[in-house]
Design an enzyme around this catalytic site. Structure first.
Site, PDB file in Angstrom:
ATOM      1  N   ASN A  88       0.809  -1.226   0.000  1.00 18.70           N
ATOM      2  CA  ASN A  88       0.000   0.000   0.000  1.00 18.70           C
ATOM      3  C   ASN A  88       0.838   1.271   0.000  1.00 18.70           C
ATOM      4  O   ASN A  88       0.416   2.284  -0.564  1.00 18.70           O
ATOM      5  CB  ASN A  88      -0.910  -0.020   1.246  1.00 18.70           C
ATOM      6  CG  ASN A  88      -1.497   1.347   1.546  1.00 18.70           C
ATOM      7  OD1 ASN A  88      -2.413   1.806   0.862  1.00 18.70           O
ATOM      8  ND2 ASN A  88      -0.956   2.023   2.552  1.00 18.70           N
ATOM      9  N   TYR A 152       4.052   9.612 -11.098  1.00 20.48           N
ATOM     10  CA  TYR A 152       3.150   8.863 -10.204  1.00 20.48           C
ATOM     11  C   TYR A 152       2.232   7.964 -11.041  1.00 20.48           C
ATOM     12  O   TYR A 152       2.106   6.770 -10.785  1.00 20.48           O
ATOM     13  CB  TYR A 152       2.332   9.850  -9.363  1.00 20.48           C
ATOM     14  CG  TYR A 152       1.292   9.221  -8.471  1.00 20.48           C
ATOM     15  CD1 TYR A 152       1.635   8.719  -7.222  1.00 20.48           C
ATOM     16  CD2 TYR A 152      -0.047   9.114  -8.869  1.00 20.48           C
ATOM     17  CE1 TYR A 152       0.682   8.133  -6.391  1.00 20.48           C
ATOM     18  CE2 TYR A 152      -1.005   8.531  -8.054  1.00 20.48           C
ATOM     19  CZ  TYR A 152      -0.632   8.050  -6.814  1.00 20.48           C
ATOM     20  OH  TYR A 152      -1.582   7.469  -6.009  1.00 20.48           O
ATOM     21  N   LYS A 156       1.943   3.787 -11.217  1.00 24.10           N
ATOM     22  CA  LYS A 156       0.713   3.056 -10.886  1.00 24.10           C
ATOM     23  C   LYS A 156       0.267   2.181 -12.081  1.00 24.10           C
ATOM     24  O   LYS A 156      -0.238   1.067 -11.891  1.00 24.10           O
ATOM     25  CB  LYS A 156      -0.392   4.043 -10.478  1.00 24.10           C
ATOM     26  CG  LYS A 156      -0.088   4.778  -9.154  1.00 24.10           C
ATOM     27  CD  LYS A 156       0.114   3.804  -7.998  1.00 24.10           C
ATOM     28  CE  LYS A 156       0.232   4.502  -6.656  1.00 24.10           C
ATOM     29  NZ  LYS A 156       0.379   3.582  -5.535  1.00 24.10           N
TER      30      LYS A 156
HETATM   31  P1  NAI Z   1      -0.810   8.726   2.767  1.00 27.90           P
HETATM   32  O1  NAI Z   1       0.225   9.687   2.330  1.00 27.90           O
HETATM   33  O2  NAI Z   1      -1.891   9.191   3.680  1.00 27.90           O
HETATM   34  O3  NAI Z   1      -0.130   7.435   3.438  1.00 27.90           O
HETATM   35  C1  NAI Z   1       0.922   6.780   2.787  1.00 27.90           C
HETATM   36  C2  NAI Z   1       1.552   5.802   3.742  1.00 27.90           C
HETATM   37  O4  NAI Z   1       2.666   5.204   3.089  1.00 27.90           O
HETATM   38  C3  NAI Z   1       2.080   6.472   5.007  1.00 27.90           C
HETATM   39  O5  NAI Z   1       1.864   5.604   6.104  1.00 27.90           O
HETATM   40  C4  NAI Z   1       3.557   6.624   4.699  1.00 27.90           C
HETATM   41  O6  NAI Z   1       4.361   6.659   5.869  1.00 27.90           O
HETATM   42  C5  NAI Z   1       3.813   5.334   3.917  1.00 27.90           C
HETATM   43  N1  NAI Z   1       5.024   5.399   3.124  1.00 27.90           N
HETATM   44  C6  NAI Z   1       5.350   6.256   2.120  1.00 27.90           C
HETATM   45  N2  NAI Z   1       6.579   5.978   1.666  1.00 27.90           N
HETATM   46  C7  NAI Z   1       7.039   4.927   2.396  1.00 27.90           C
HETATM   47  C8  NAI Z   1       8.243   4.181   2.398  1.00 27.90           C
HETATM   48  N3  NAI Z   1       9.254   4.482   1.569  1.00 27.90           N
HETATM   49  N4  NAI Z   1       8.350   3.170   3.281  1.00 27.90           N
HETATM   50  C9  NAI Z   1       7.359   2.867   4.128  1.00 27.90           C
HETATM   51  N5  NAI Z   1       6.205   3.530   4.182  1.00 27.90           N
HETATM   52  C10 NAI Z   1       6.054   4.555   3.324  1.00 27.90           C
HETATM   53  O7  NAI Z   1      -1.401   8.129   1.430  1.00 27.90           O
HETATM   54  P2  NAI Z   1      -2.750   7.310   1.164  1.00 27.90           P
HETATM   55  O8  NAI Z   1      -3.692   8.241   0.536  1.00 27.90           O
HETATM   56  O9  NAI Z   1      -3.148   6.548   2.350  1.00 27.90           O
HETATM   57  O10 NAI Z   1      -2.225   6.314   0.012  1.00 27.90           O
HETATM   58  C11 NAI Z   1      -1.976   4.933   0.224  1.00 27.90           C
HETATM   59  C12 NAI Z   1      -1.811   4.287  -1.129  1.00 27.90           C
HETATM   60  O11 NAI Z   1      -2.997   4.476  -1.893  1.00 27.90           O
HETATM   61  C13 NAI Z   1      -0.661   4.866  -1.958  1.00 27.90           C
HETATM   62  O12 NAI Z   1      -0.018   3.840  -2.681  1.00 27.90           O
HETATM   63  C14 NAI Z   1      -1.368   5.809  -2.905  1.00 27.90           C
HETATM   64  O13 NAI Z   1      -0.642   6.024  -4.084  1.00 27.90           O
HETATM   65  C15 NAI Z   1      -2.651   5.054  -3.145  1.00 27.90           C
HETATM   66  N6  NAI Z   1      -3.756   5.882  -3.597  1.00 27.90           N
HETATM   67  C16 NAI Z   1      -4.252   6.902  -2.848  1.00 27.90           C
HETATM   68  C17 NAI Z   1      -5.302   7.661  -3.309  1.00 27.90           C
HETATM   69  C18 NAI Z   1      -5.922   8.774  -2.521  1.00 27.90           C
HETATM   70  O14 NAI Z   1      -6.796   9.458  -3.063  1.00 27.90           O
HETATM   71  N7  NAI Z   1      -5.582   8.996  -1.283  1.00 27.90           N
HETATM   72  C19 NAI Z   1      -5.891   7.407  -4.635  1.00 27.90           C
HETATM   73  C20 NAI Z   1      -5.300   6.304  -5.339  1.00 27.90           C
HETATM   74  C21 NAI Z   1      -4.272   5.583  -4.833  1.00 27.90           C
END
Ligand code: NAI
Length: 247
Positions: A88, A152, A156
């Site tokens: 994730n 990005y 994906k």
């Molecule tokens: P967020 O920014 O709220 O959380 C991302 C999480 O990933 C955080 O816990 C962060 O610490 C962790 N993270 C980032 N880089 C890391 C690394 N190198 N090692 C370990 N942990 C790491 O983002 P969100 O919105 O929760 O996104 C989660 C996933 O869902 C991502 O892959 C994002 O691309 C995807 N996503 C999110 C969308 C949205 O609208 N929020 C839409 C489509 C996909």
């Protein structure tokens, strides 16, 4: 009584990962999650949602393959197997393509694509004899284009292709590999949209269900894909976007 199943979710300290962790824990799974920052993981006050549900959070950067493999091994040694891996963790940039520098470009590719592959690889190598289930969190931006998300979106789209390729290559070893494509979900990642009211209104006009998604909206389909009932589903991309890309 059947033994509870185990799941490892990367980037589980907030947002969608946290929502998925809570969903699996509430569904009776033994849940492990990872976070990048030791500060977040040492703050007991902000982690009661995890401790209350016995969710175990480990510190590791997803790009550190050895650290991620060690966490998977620990789960296997403690519980006998890791039933499901959910990739994730991800980062976005909101930067014009012409302004993305080499470091930022590498960071996005390494986190969103290379680490997804290396985590899948470590999991497969650990459990190639007994199978497994992988769910990769991609994005609708891997399916359709938009401004300010070039690399990005590329990562994906690559995760969606990787999911199909691994599903085929590892099917004979009893692995199922699927992807979920969230639309716009209410997390820190979409703060930039939420803070600009006109942009948010425009966004809601485009979403047929007229709201942003919640992390729980992603948890439920992830639990479905990880369940025994989904044992004939592999190589698929499940879009969870309130109808955004159905138009
Ligand atoms: P967020 O920014 O709220 O959380 C991302 C999480 O990933 C955080 O816990 C962060 O610490 C962790 N993270 C980032 N880089 C890391 C690394 N190198 N090692 C370990 N942990 C790491 O983002 P969100 O919105 O929760 O996104 C989660 C996933 O869902 C991502 O892959 C994002 O691309 C995807 N996503 C999110 C969308 C949205 O609208 N929020 C839409 C489509 C996909």
């Amino acid at each position: 009584m059947a033994q509870a199943k185990t799941v490892l979710i990367t980037g589980a300290t907030r947002g969608i990962g946290k929502g998925i962790a809570i969903g699996f824990a509430d569904a009776g799974w033994i849940v492990y999650g990872t976070g990048r920052a030791s500060t977040t993981l040492s703050d007991a006050n902000t982690l009661s949602w995890a401790t209350d549900r016995k969710i175990i959070l480990k510190q590791a950067d997803v790009t550190d393959q050895a650290a991620m493999a060690a966490i998977m091994q620990e789960i296997k040694e403690t519980h006998g197997r890791l039933d499901c891996l959910i990739n994730n963790a991800g980062i976005a940039a909101n930067t014009p393509a012409s302004s993305l520098d080499a470091n930022e470009t590498s960071r996005i590719i390494d986190t969103n694509f290379r680490a997804v592959f290396t985590c899948c690889q470590s999991y497969y190598k650990m459990q190639r004899k007994s199978g497994g289930c992988i769910i990769n969190v991609a994005s609708v931006l891997g399916l359709v284009g938009t401004s300010l998300a070039s690399v990005y979106s590329g990562t994906k789209g690559a995760v969606i292709s990787l999911t199909k390729a691994l599903a085929i290559e590892w099917a004979n070893s009893g692995f199922r590999v699927n992807a979920i494509c969230p639309g716009f979900i209410d997390t820190d990642m979409t703060d930039m949209i939420k803070k600009r009211e006109s942009l948010m209104q425009k966004m809601l006009e485009f979403i047929p269900l007229k709201r942003l998604g919640t992390p729980a909206d992603i948890a439920a389909p992830a639990i479905m894909l990880a369940s025994d009932g989904a044992s004939y589903i592999t190589g698929q991309t499940l879009v969870v976007d309130g109808g955004l890309t159905a138009q």
